[in-house]
Design a protein around this motif. Structure first.
Motif, PDB file in Angstrom:
ATOM      1  N   TYR A  78       7.054 -23.927  -9.477  1.00 55.52           N
ATOM      2  CA  TYR A  78       7.636 -24.818 -10.490  1.00 55.52           C
ATOM      3  C   TYR A  78       6.468 -25.320 -11.318  1.00 55.52           C
ATOM      4  N   CYS A 102       5.263 -28.995 -10.101  1.00 56.10           N
ATOM      5  CA  CYS A 102       5.158 -29.277  -8.662  1.00 56.10           C
ATOM      6  C   CYS A 102       3.677 -29.446  -8.310  1.00 56.10           C
ATOM      7  N   PRO A 103       3.308 -30.562  -7.664  1.00 56.28           N
ATOM      8  CA  PRO A 103       1.889 -30.810  -7.387  1.00 56.28           C
ATOM      9  C   PRO A 103       1.247 -29.729  -6.510  1.00 56.28           C
ATOM     10  N   PHE A 104       2.021 -29.171  -5.579  1.00 56.01           N
ATOM     11  CA  PHE A 104       1.474 -28.122  -4.699  1.00 56.01           C
ATOM     12  C   PHE A 104       1.219 -26.835  -5.497  1.00 56.01           C
ATOM     13  N   GLN A 141      13.951 -21.629  -0.155  1.00 54.31           N
ATOM     14  CA  GLN A 141      13.653 -22.117  -1.500  1.00 54.31           C
ATOM     15  C   GLN A 141      12.578 -23.188  -1.399  1.00 54.31           C
ATOM     16  N   GLN A 142      11.357 -22.718  -1.335  1.00 59.04           N
ATOM     17  CA  GLN A 142      10.217 -23.640  -1.311  1.00 59.04           C
ATOM     18  C   GLN A 142       9.106 -23.017  -2.138  1.00 59.04           C
ATOM     19  N   VAL A 143       8.490 -23.856  -2.970  1.00 57.15           N
ATOM     20  CA  VAL A 143       7.370 -23.378  -3.775  1.00 57.15           C
ATOM     21  C   VAL A 143       6.147 -24.227  -3.457  1.00 57.15           C
ATOM     22  N   PRO A 144       4.968 -23.719  -3.642  1.00 55.17           N
ATOM     23  CA  PRO A 144       4.645 -22.383  -4.107  1.00 55.17           C
ATOM     24  C   PRO A 144       4.844 -21.332  -3.016  1.00 55.17           C
ATOM     25  N   GLU A 148       3.323 -22.214   1.684  1.00 53.54           N
ATOM     26  CA  GLU A 148       2.348 -23.282   1.946  1.00 53.54           C
ATOM     27  C   GLU A 148       1.098 -23.137   1.064  1.00 53.54           C
ATOM     28  N   SER A 149       0.910 -24.133   0.211  1.00 52.38           N
ATOM     29  CA  SER A 149      -0.206 -24.109  -0.749  1.00 52.38           C
ATOM     30  C   SER A 149      -1.549 -23.896  -0.053  1.00 52.38           C
TER      31      SER A 149
HETATM   32  N1  LIG Z   1       3.777 -28.122   2.388  1.00 51.69           N
HETATM   33  C1  LIG Z   1       4.229 -27.403   1.221  1.00 51.69           C
HETATM   34  C2  LIG Z   1       5.088 -28.346   0.390  1.00 51.69           C
HETATM   35  C3  LIG Z   1       5.746 -27.639  -0.774  1.00 51.69           C
HETATM   36  C4  LIG Z   1       6.894 -28.462  -1.365  1.00 51.69           C
HETATM   37  O1  LIG Z   1       7.272 -29.531  -0.860  1.00 51.69           O
HETATM   38  N2  LIG Z   1       7.436 -27.942  -2.439  1.00 51.69           N
HETATM   39  C5  LIG Z   1       8.601 -28.555  -3.047  1.00 51.69           C
HETATM   40  C6  LIG Z   1       8.398 -28.668  -4.568  1.00 51.69           C
HETATM   41  S1  LIG Z   1       7.101 -29.790  -4.985  1.00 51.69           S
HETATM   42  C7  LIG Z   1       9.798 -27.663  -2.833  1.00 51.69           C
HETATM   43  O2  LIG Z   1       9.670 -26.450  -2.860  1.00 51.69           O
HETATM   44  N3  LIG Z   1      10.978 -28.254  -2.629  1.00 51.69           N
HETATM   45  C8  LIG Z   1      12.206 -27.476  -2.501  1.00 51.69           C
HETATM   46  C9  LIG Z   1      12.977 -27.420  -3.777  1.00 51.69           C
HETATM   47  O3  LIG Z   1      12.561 -28.004  -4.776  1.00 51.69           O
HETATM   48  O4  LIG Z   1      14.005 -26.753  -3.781  1.00 51.69           O
HETATM   49  C10 LIG Z   1       3.029 -26.849   0.460  1.00 51.69           C
HETATM   50  O5  LIG Z   1       1.921 -27.397   0.592  1.00 51.69           O
HETATM   51  O6  LIG Z   1       3.173 -25.834  -0.217  1.00 51.69           O
END
Ligand SMILES: N[C@@H](CCC(=O)N[C@@H](CS)C(=O)NCC(=O)O)C(=O)O
Length: 118
Positions: free
Chosen positions: A46, A49-51, A87-90, A105-106
């Motif tokens: 996204y 998204c900070p990650f 559905q998790q980014v990145p 996982e970033s």
């Molecule tokens: N621990 C993960 C956290 C990633 C995370 O929380 N991503 C959020 C977006 S900032 C996400 O994918 N949320 C599910 C969604 O938006 O559907 C990382 O470091 O990559």
């Protein structure tokens, strides 16, 4: 809640722009070799998204031209869920020897890029 998240997202993007890391410059031939390798990679992400910003900054620092795909939109969103598993980014899609790996996982993505390209 949506408004707060939206404002935070804009602040993250602004700070990322103002404090953009220096992009690594390689000799042309070396960069072309790296580009050929990174063609097999794609980052599902996204924009705000900070990650994801953290991973994009690492890519920039290393001068990696990796395709970024907006996982909020179809068909990327559906690919991420059905093929990646959640559905998790990145999430970094890695294609190697005809096999596809989905790396979430970033922290793990940055470690992978560091190990492979640094
Ligand atoms: N621990 C993960 C956290 C990633 C995370 O929380 N991503 C959020 C977006 S900032 C996400 O994918 N949320 C599910 C969604 O938006 O559907 C990382 O470091 O990559």
């Amino acid at each position: 809640m949506f408004i707060i998240r939206w404002i935070l997202g804009r602040i993250i993007l602004l700070l990322n722009f103002v404090f953009a890391p220096k992009k690594l410059k390689r000799p042309l031939a070396e960069q072309q070799k790296i580009d050929a390798q990174t063609q097999a990679l794609a980052l599902y992400q996204y924009n705000a998204c900070p990650f994801c910003v953290k991973v994009r900054r690492a890519m920039r620092r290393q001068g990696l031209n990796i395709q970024t795909l907006d996982a909020k939109k179809s068909p990327h969103k559906d690919e991420l869920i059905t093929l990646g598993g959640k559905q998790q980014v990145p999430c970094l899609r890695i294609e190697e020897n005809g096999q596809v790996q989905w790396l979430y996982e970033s922290k793990d993505i940055i470690s992978y890029l560091d190990q492979r390209f640094a």
